[in-house]
Motif scaffolding. Structure first.
Motif, PDB file in Angstrom:
ATOM      1  N   ARG A   1      37.577 -14.883 -20.685  1.00 23.55           N
ATOM      2  CA  ARG A   1      37.824 -15.463 -22.016  1.00 23.55           C
ATOM      3  C   ARG A   1      38.503 -14.455 -22.932  1.00 23.55           C
ATOM      4  O   ARG A   1      39.377 -14.811 -23.726  1.00 23.55           O
ATOM      5  CB  ARG A   1      36.504 -15.939 -22.631  1.00 23.55           C
ATOM      6  N   LEU A   2      38.086 -13.161 -22.868  1.00 23.09           N
ATOM      7  CA  LEU A   2      38.689 -12.140 -23.721  1.00 23.09           C
ATOM      8  C   LEU A   2      40.173 -11.975 -23.406  1.00 23.09           C
ATOM      9  O   LEU A   2      41.016 -11.896 -24.320  1.00 23.09           O
ATOM     10  CB  LEU A   2      37.940 -10.805 -23.540  1.00 23.09           C
ATOM     11  N   GLU A   3      40.514 -11.946 -22.109  1.00 25.24           N
ATOM     12  CA  GLU A   3      41.919 -11.809 -21.740  1.00 25.24           C
ATOM     13  C   GLU A   3      42.731 -13.015 -22.201  1.00 25.24           C
ATOM     14  O   GLU A   3      43.860 -12.877 -22.683  1.00 25.24           O
ATOM     15  CB  GLU A   3      42.029 -11.631 -20.227  1.00 25.24           C
ATOM     16  N   GLN A   4      42.180 -14.206 -22.069  1.00 23.47           N
ATOM     17  CA  GLN A   4      42.893 -15.394 -22.530  1.00 23.47           C
ATOM     18  C   GLN A   4      43.058 -15.376 -24.050  1.00 23.47           C
ATOM     19  O   GLN A   4      44.102 -15.782 -24.586  1.00 23.47           O
ATOM     20  CB  GLN A   4      42.141 -16.654 -22.095  1.00 23.47           C
ATOM     21  N   ALA A   5      42.015 -14.870 -24.740  1.00 24.07           N
ATOM     22  CA  ALA A   5      42.121 -14.812 -26.210  1.00 24.07           C
ATOM     23  C   ALA A   5      43.198 -13.822 -26.648  1.00 24.07           C
ATOM     24  O   ALA A   5      43.938 -14.057 -27.610  1.00 24.07           O
ATOM     25  CB  ALA A   5      40.765 -14.429 -26.800  1.00 24.07           C
ATOM     26  N   ARG A   6      43.300 -12.678 -25.938  1.00 28.06           N
ATOM     27  CA  ARG A   6      44.335 -11.703 -26.293  1.00 28.06           C
ATOM     28  C   ARG A   6      45.733 -12.267 -26.026  1.00 28.06           C
ATOM     29  O   ARG A   6      46.663 -12.023 -26.804  1.00 28.06           O
ATOM     30  CB  ARG A   6      44.108 -10.422 -25.508  1.00 28.06           C
ATOM     31  N   ARG A   7      45.880 -12.998 -24.940  1.00 30.63           N
ATOM     32  CA  ARG A   7      47.186 -13.624 -24.692  1.00 30.63           C
ATOM     33  C   ARG A   7      47.465 -14.724 -25.707  1.00 30.63           C
ATOM     34  O   ARG A   7      48.609 -14.972 -26.076  1.00 30.63           O
ATOM     35  CB  ARG A   7      47.215 -14.206 -23.275  1.00 30.63           C
ATOM     36  N   MET A   8      46.427 -15.372 -26.197  1.00 30.76           N
ATOM     37  CA  MET A   8      46.586 -16.451 -27.166  1.00 30.76           C
ATOM     38  C   MET A   8      47.099 -15.913 -28.507  1.00 30.76           C
ATOM     39  O   MET A   8      47.822 -16.608 -29.232  1.00 30.76           O
ATOM     40  CB  MET A   8      45.235 -17.150 -27.359  1.00 30.76           C
TER      41      MET A   8
END
Length: 476
Positions: A263-270
């Motif tokens: 989730r953290l990686e997806q949030a950073r890409r978001m």
């Protein structure tokens, strides 16, 4: 001179003519045989037969799990079991019960009184027709007579046994047949009770020694646990339970850490994406959904105004300003989501680390306990083996004791005996008289044919003699 050959008289017309001439013999023969049949029917005392049908199922009732007398026959042994039960029904033990219950030793039909004439008794004794004194017990005589009047057979390809009893009294025949069925059931129940009692007595003799062995093994296990401080719960060592729980917790914590990291990686890409870019479901929030909906509505209105008014119209500046404000709000919400996701990931990683630390500590304690547990397992195996034998003997003894009062035989009467409405011997006059009439007429017809043939032979000889005389006279 040669005499003419006389042809034999064997044609159908000749036979009919001879029978016609001997019709009197045919009628007299039929009447004679009918009269003889009527006389015999009157002289022969009638007997009546009543029967019961017993179904013998090779597989007994499974009242208890381990029956002392359980029968699980093979495919080809069911017939042998049924035939064995036929012999049991005919046995002295079963029939003696019937004789004593119905007092057949006092019945003149089954125990004929001895001849009062001393001369006749002397003649029978001289011819060896009288039984020895030791064999003149009325019960034994009635038993022999009952066996002679009893017919037991198994119907082919079935497990049904027909038990038929013959007597001069139809009610007595039915009463004896039903009594045989009851005596057979009683004999089978007694035999099974005796078998269960012998098994129960044999098992009870071993229970005390087995109980003492189990108590000794339990004391050894308890002392060993106390000496080596092996604490167990629900049959497992406490360290083993902790190790299993920590392994399960570690797996769960690792999954949560991996999910939080994803989730953290997806949030950073978001964060670098456009405001209108769709977000994963795990990063959605009510506030983000509301902002994105407002941004989508505002973008649609701006596009419509740009189409109607043009890009340089003063009203478009306000629309673009509102879009920039919404973009900043969406960007701040993304940063908040990233911060929250980062905290979740940090907590999951910290929890996983703590669990790993506890797991390493418990592994060290488990290694120490396993060394001591080797001896404990050996003692427990000994205890379980002795306990298993003791419990098996105890359960078996109780089952055998209970089976003394149970009848698990799967045998039942499917047809009870009732008094016969017609005699079984001699046959009915409706059968005997027509047969006697036909036999008498056949006998009379045979006599008529023989007499007719003899008469024709004499006539032919006389005719041949007269014809020879005529030829000699003509020649002269």
């Amino acid at each position: 001179m040669v005499l003419p050959e006389v042809q034999p008289r064997t044609g159908a017309r000749v036979v009919l003519r001879r029978l016609w001439r001997g019709a009197g013999f045919i009628v007299l023969g039929g009447l004679f045989m009918v009269a003889a049949a009527v006389a015999l029917l009157g002289l022969i005392p009638p007997s009546y037969t009543s029967s019961i049908q017993v179904l013998v199922d090779p597989t007994d009732l499974r009242v208890v799990e381990n029956d002392v007398n359980a029968r699980a026959p093979q495919a080809d042994s069911g017939v042998s079991i049924a035939e064995s039960q036929v012999r049991v029904i005919q046995s002295d033990n079963v029939l003696r019960r019937v004789v004593l219950k119905l007092h057949l030793e006092q019945d003149e039909e089954f125990v004929k009184p001895e001849a009062a004439n001393p001369t006749l008794a002397w003649i029978k004794g001289a011819l060896g027709m009288l039984p020895p004194p030791a064999s003149r017990d009325p019960v034994n005589i009635a038993l022999d007579t009952l066996q002679q009047n009893l017919t037991v057979r198994r119907a082919e390809r079935t497990f049904v046994i027909d038990v038929a009893v013959k007597s001069r009294d139809p009610e007595k025949a039915a009463r004896i047949a039903n009594a045989i069925g009851e005596a057979y059931f009683s004999e089978e129940a007694n035999a099974r009770t005796e078998s269960a009692k012998r098994a129960s007595d044999a098992l009870a003799g071993r229970l005390n020694n087995l109980k003492r062995d189990v108590e000794q093994a339990e004391g050894q296990v308890v002392r060993y646990r106390e000496d080596h401080k092996l604490i167990s719960s629900d049959g497992r060592l406490l360290t083993d339970q902790q190790l299993g729980d920590l392994n399960q917790q570690l797996v769960t914590a690792s999954i949560k850490t991996a999910e939080a990291k994803s989730r953290l990686e997806q949030a950073r890409r978001m964060k670098a994406g456009d405001a209108s870019t769709a977000l994963p479901e795990m990063l959605q929030s009510l506030e983000m959904q509301a902002l994105r909906q407002q941004y989508a509505t505002l973008s649609r209105n701006t596009a419509e105004l740009a189409t109607r008014l043009g890009e340089r119209h003063p009203a478009m500046a306000e629309q673009y300003a509102q879009q920039r404000d919404l973009q900043r709000l969406i960007q701040r919400e993304k940063e908040r989501i990233i911060e929250t996701t980062q905290k979740d990931y940090d907590r999951a990683a910290a929890s996983e680390g703590a669990i790993r630390s506890n797991l390493d500590r418990v592994k060290t304690e488990t290694t120490t306990s396993d060394r001591a547990y080797v001896g404990l397992r050996e003692l427990e195996r000994t205890l379980e083996a002795r306990k298993g034998v003791y419990e098996a003997f105890l359960r078996r003894a109780r089952e055998a004791n209970e089976q003394e009062r149970l009848n698990t035989t799967n045998v039942r009467v499917i047809s009870v005996a009732t008094p016969a409405r017609q005699r079984s011997f001699p046959p009915s006059p409706k059968i005997v008289l027509p047969v006697a009439l036909v036999l008498g007429m056949i006998l009379g017809g045979a006599i008529a044919l023989m007499l007719g043939a003899d008469s024709d032979r004499r006539r032919d000889r006389r005719a041949a003699a007269g014809l020879g005389s005529s030829y000699r006279a003509a020649d002269a």
